[in-house]
Design a protein around this motif. Structure first.
Motif, mmCIF file in Angstrom:
data_model
loop_
_atom_site.group_PDB
_atom_site.id
_atom_site.type_symbol
_atom_site.label_atom_id
_atom_site.label_comp_id
_atom_site.label_asym_id
_atom_site.label_seq_id
_atom_site.Cartn_x
_atom_site.Cartn_y
_atom_site.Cartn_z
ATOM 1 N N VAL A 187 39.880 -23.239 -47.526
ATOM 2 C CA VAL A 187 38.438 -23.126 -47.175
ATOM 3 C C VAL A 187 37.460 -24.167 -47.557
ATOM 4 C CG1 VAL A 187 36.501 -21.065 -47.254
ATOM 5 C CG2 VAL A 187 39.035 -20.599 -47.237
ATOM 6 N N PRO A 188 37.780 -25.187 -47.405
ATOM 7 C CA PRO A 188 36.928 -26.393 -48.031
ATOM 8 C C PRO A 188 35.404 -26.054 -47.721
ATOM 9 C CG PRO A 188 37.814 -27.259 -45.663
ATOM 10 C CD PRO A 188 38.350 -25.752 -46.064
ATOM 11 N N ASN B 155 33.332 -14.270 -51.740
ATOM 12 C CA ASN B 155 33.435 -13.579 -50.531
ATOM 13 C C ASN B 155 34.129 -14.352 -49.265
ATOM 14 O OD1 ASN B 155 32.527 -11.222 -51.759
ATOM 15 N ND2 ASN B 155 30.420 -11.568 -51.246
ATOM 16 N N MET B 156 33.677 -15.654 -49.362
ATOM 17 C CA MET B 156 34.167 -16.398 -48.187
ATOM 18 C C MET B 156 35.596 -16.586 -48.261
ATOM 19 S SD MET B 156 32.585 -20.239 -47.185
ATOM 20 C CE MET B 156 31.501 -19.782 -45.897
ATOM 21 N N ILE B 157 36.146 -17.015 -49.353
ATOM 22 C CA ILE B 157 37.590 -17.153 -49.510
ATOM 23 C C ILE B 157 38.152 -15.786 -49.396
ATOM 24 C CG2 ILE B 157 39.359 -17.388 -51.401
ATOM 25 C CD1 ILE B 157 37.341 -19.424 -52.651
ATOM 26 N N SER C 95 49.889 -19.603 -49.021
ATOM 27 C CA SER C 95 49.142 -20.145 -50.180
ATOM 28 C C SER C 95 47.752 -20.808 -49.682
ATOM 29 C CB SER C 95 49.880 -21.271 -50.734
ATOM 30 O OG SER C 95 51.537 -20.686 -51.302
ATOM 31 N N MET C 96 46.855 -20.934 -50.486
ATOM 32 C CA MET C 96 45.822 -21.294 -50.399
ATOM 33 C C MET C 96 45.806 -22.766 -50.677
ATOM 34 S SD MET C 96 42.096 -20.346 -51.601
ATOM 35 C CE MET C 96 40.622 -21.547 -51.530
ATOM 36 N N GLY C 97 45.374 -23.907 -50.094
ATOM 37 C CA GLY C 97 45.521 -25.150 -50.538
ATOM 38 C C GLY C 97 45.458 -26.168 -49.564
#
Length: 186
Positions: free
Chosen positions: A65-66, A84-86, A123-125
Protein backbone atom coordinates in the motif's frame (compact mmCIF):
# COMPACT_ATOMS: atom_id res chain seq x y z
CA UNK A 1 5.64 -21.46 -20.30
CA UNK A 2 9.31 -20.99 -19.82
CA UNK A 3 11.36 -23.18 -17.47
CA UNK A 4 14.68 -21.67 -16.53
CA UNK A 5 17.13 -23.72 -14.54
CA UNK A 6 19.16 -21.36 -12.35
CA UNK A 7 21.24 -24.09 -10.77
CA UNK A 8 25.00 -24.07 -11.11
CA UNK A 9 25.78 -25.95 -14.36
CA UNK A 10 28.57 -27.78 -12.52
CA UNK A 11 26.07 -29.23 -10.05
CA UNK A 12 23.93 -32.19 -10.90
CA UNK A 13 20.21 -31.34 -10.76
CA UNK A 14 18.09 -33.49 -8.50
CA UNK A 15 15.35 -35.53 -10.12
CA UNK A 16 12.65 -34.30 -7.74
CA UNK A 17 11.80 -30.95 -6.25
CA UNK A 18 11.47 -30.85 -2.48
CA UNK A 19 10.06 -27.35 -2.02
CA UNK A 20 7.91 -25.49 -4.54
CA UNK A 21 6.77 -21.87 -4.43
CA UNK A 22 3.69 -20.69 -6.31
CA UNK A 23 3.83 -16.88 -6.44
CA UNK A 24 0.48 -15.32 -7.30
CA UNK A 25 -0.28 -11.67 -7.89
CA UNK A 26 -3.64 -9.98 -8.10
CA UNK A 27 -5.43 -6.72 -7.52
CA UNK A 28 -8.60 -7.30 -5.48
CA UNK A 29 -10.32 -4.51 -7.45
CA UNK A 30 -9.49 -6.06 -10.83
CA UNK A 31 -11.69 -8.99 -11.81
CA UNK A 32 -9.99 -9.45 -15.19
CA UNK A 33 -10.62 -13.11 -16.13
CA UNK A 34 -7.20 -13.29 -17.83
CA UNK A 35 -5.35 -12.47 -14.63
CA UNK A 36 -7.51 -14.87 -12.66
CA UNK A 37 -6.79 -17.59 -15.23
CA UNK A 38 -3.04 -16.96 -14.92
CA UNK A 39 -3.18 -17.36 -11.14
CA UNK A 40 -5.21 -20.54 -11.58
CA UNK A 41 -2.59 -21.80 -14.05
CA UNK A 42 0.26 -20.98 -11.63
CA UNK A 43 -1.45 -22.78 -8.74
CA UNK A 44 -2.35 -25.76 -10.91
CA UNK A 45 1.19 -26.17 -12.23
CA UNK A 46 2.75 -25.82 -8.79
CA UNK A 47 0.28 -28.25 -7.20
CA UNK A 48 0.85 -30.76 -9.98
CA UNK A 49 4.62 -30.58 -9.48
CA UNK A 50 4.22 -30.87 -5.70
CA UNK A 51 1.96 -33.90 -6.01
CA UNK A 52 4.20 -35.66 -8.53
CA UNK A 53 7.38 -35.03 -6.52
CA UNK A 54 5.86 -35.39 -3.02
CA UNK A 55 7.14 -31.85 -2.39
CA UNK A 56 6.19 -29.12 0.04
CA UNK A 57 3.99 -26.48 -1.57
CA UNK A 58 4.19 -22.82 -0.58
CA UNK A 59 1.57 -20.36 -1.84
CA UNK A 60 2.87 -16.78 -1.83
CA UNK A 61 1.13 -13.44 -2.29
CA UNK A 62 2.86 -10.14 -1.58
CA UNK A 63 0.86 -6.94 -1.42
CA UNK A 64 1.69 -3.34 -0.70
CA UNK A 65 0.00 0.00 0.00
CA UNK A 66 2.48 2.65 -1.15
CA UNK A 67 -0.21 5.34 -1.05
CA UNK A 68 -0.64 4.81 2.71
CA UNK A 69 2.24 7.23 3.36
CA UNK A 70 0.45 9.91 1.32
CA UNK A 71 -2.68 9.74 3.46
CA UNK A 72 -0.57 11.01 6.37
CA UNK A 73 -0.21 14.37 4.60
CA UNK A 74 -3.89 15.30 4.70
CA UNK A 75 -5.37 13.28 7.55
CA UNK A 76 -6.33 14.79 10.91
CA UNK A 77 -5.07 11.64 12.62
CA UNK A 78 -2.28 10.37 10.33
CA UNK A 79 -1.49 7.20 12.29
CA UNK A 80 -5.10 6.05 12.37
CA UNK A 81 -5.70 6.96 8.72
CA UNK A 82 -2.60 5.03 7.60
CA UNK A 83 -3.48 2.03 9.78
CA UNK A 84 -7.07 1.99 8.46
CA UNK A 85 -5.86 2.11 4.86
CA UNK A 86 -3.38 -0.72 5.43
CA UNK A 87 -5.94 -2.84 7.30
CA UNK A 88 -8.49 -2.33 4.53
CA UNK A 89 -6.01 -3.45 1.88
CA UNK A 90 -4.89 -6.41 4.02
CA UNK A 91 -8.51 -7.54 4.33
CA UNK A 92 -9.16 -7.21 0.59
CA UNK A 93 -5.97 -9.07 -0.37
CA UNK A 94 -6.65 -11.76 2.26
CA UNK A 95 -10.14 -12.24 0.81
CA UNK A 96 -8.63 -12.58 -2.66
CA UNK A 97 -6.03 -15.07 -1.44
CA UNK A 98 -8.69 -17.10 0.34
CA UNK A 99 -10.66 -17.24 -2.94
CA UNK A 100 -7.58 -18.52 -4.80
CA UNK A 101 -7.02 -21.18 -2.14
CA UNK A 102 -10.66 -22.32 -2.44
CA UNK A 103 -10.26 -22.42 -6.22
CA UNK A 104 -7.12 -24.57 -5.89
CA UNK A 105 -8.93 -26.95 -3.53
CA UNK A 106 -11.74 -27.30 -6.09
CA UNK A 107 -9.27 -27.69 -8.96
CA UNK A 108 -7.22 -30.52 -7.44
CA UNK A 109 -9.80 -32.01 -5.09
CA UNK A 110 -10.14 -31.92 -1.33
CA UNK A 111 -8.07 -35.06 -0.68
CA UNK A 112 -5.13 -33.87 -2.81
CA UNK A 113 -5.35 -30.45 -1.17
CA UNK A 114 -5.32 -32.00 2.31
CA UNK A 115 -2.37 -34.18 1.31
CA UNK A 116 -0.42 -31.15 0.07
CA UNK A 117 -1.43 -28.93 3.00
CA UNK A 118 0.15 -25.91 1.31
CA UNK A 119 1.75 -23.30 3.51
CA UNK A 120 0.38 -19.85 2.76
CA UNK A 121 2.74 -16.88 2.92
CA UNK A 122 0.84 -13.59 2.88
CA UNK A 123 3.15 -10.61 3.27
CA UNK A 124 3.06 -6.86 2.97
CA UNK A 125 6.00 -5.35 1.13
CA UNK A 126 7.65 -5.26 -2.24
CA UNK A 127 7.37 -8.51 -4.22
CA UNK A 128 10.85 -8.15 -5.67
CA UNK A 129 12.29 -8.10 -2.13
CA UNK A 130 9.94 -10.39 -0.19
CA UNK A 131 9.72 -13.31 -2.64
CA UNK A 132 13.49 -13.87 -3.13
CA UNK A 133 14.04 -13.66 0.65
CA UNK A 134 11.26 -16.20 1.27
CA UNK A 135 12.53 -18.53 -1.46
CA UNK A 136 15.98 -18.46 0.13
CA UNK A 137 14.58 -18.96 3.64
CA UNK A 138 12.50 -22.03 2.73
CA UNK A 139 15.18 -23.36 0.34
CA UNK A 140 12.77 -23.65 -2.58
CA UNK A 141 13.93 -25.68 -5.58
CA UNK A 142 11.54 -24.04 -8.04
CA UNK A 143 9.34 -20.95 -8.24
CA UNK A 144 6.23 -20.98 -10.41
CA UNK A 145 5.15 -17.45 -11.28
CA UNK A 146 3.38 -15.46 -13.94
CA UNK A 147 4.75 -12.82 -16.21
CA UNK A 148 2.42 -10.26 -17.78
CA UNK A 149 3.47 -6.63 -17.44
CA UNK A 150 5.67 -5.97 -20.44
CA UNK A 151 4.63 -5.82 -24.06
CA UNK A 152 6.48 -6.34 -27.30
CA UNK A 153 9.69 -8.32 -27.62
CA UNK A 154 10.89 -7.71 -24.01
CA UNK A 155 7.57 -9.00 -22.73
CA UNK A 156 7.95 -12.13 -24.80
CA UNK A 157 10.36 -13.48 -22.24
CA UNK A 158 9.41 -12.01 -18.90
CA UNK A 159 7.59 -9.13 -17.16
CA UNK A 160 9.05 -6.35 -14.99
CA UNK A 161 8.29 -7.79 -11.53
CA UNK A 162 9.13 -11.32 -12.62
CA UNK A 163 12.42 -10.09 -14.06
CA UNK A 164 13.34 -8.27 -10.83
CA UNK A 165 12.56 -11.43 -8.83
CA UNK A 166 14.20 -13.79 -11.30
CA UNK A 167 17.54 -11.99 -11.13
CA UNK A 168 17.74 -12.71 -7.39
CA UNK A 169 16.79 -16.39 -7.39
CA UNK A 170 19.20 -19.30 -7.16
CA UNK A 171 16.65 -21.95 -8.11
CA UNK A 172 14.69 -23.02 -11.16
CA UNK A 173 11.82 -20.83 -12.34
CA UNK A 174 8.71 -21.86 -14.26
CA UNK A 175 7.32 -18.66 -15.77
CA UNK A 176 3.80 -18.80 -17.19
CA UNK A 177 2.18 -16.32 -19.55
CA UNK A 178 -1.60 -15.76 -19.45
CA UNK A 179 -3.67 -18.29 -21.42
CA UNK A 180 -4.63 -15.65 -24.02
CA UNK A 181 -0.99 -14.59 -24.60
CA UNK A 182 0.05 -14.59 -28.25
CA UNK A 183 3.75 -14.47 -28.95
CA UNK A 184 4.88 -11.46 -31.01
CA UNK A 185 7.58 -13.71 -32.49
CA UNK A 186 6.64 -16.47 -34.84
Amino acid sequence: MLLINRLDPNLQEENNYKSIVAAVDFDPNDVDPGKQALNQQILGLAASLALSDFAALHLVHVWDVPEAKLVRLWADDPDTAEANMINGERTRHKTGMDALIRMLREQIGTEAYKYLSPQVHFSMGSAHKVIPALVKEIKANIVVMGTVARTGIPGFIIGNTAEAIFDQLQCSVLAAKPPEFVSPVM
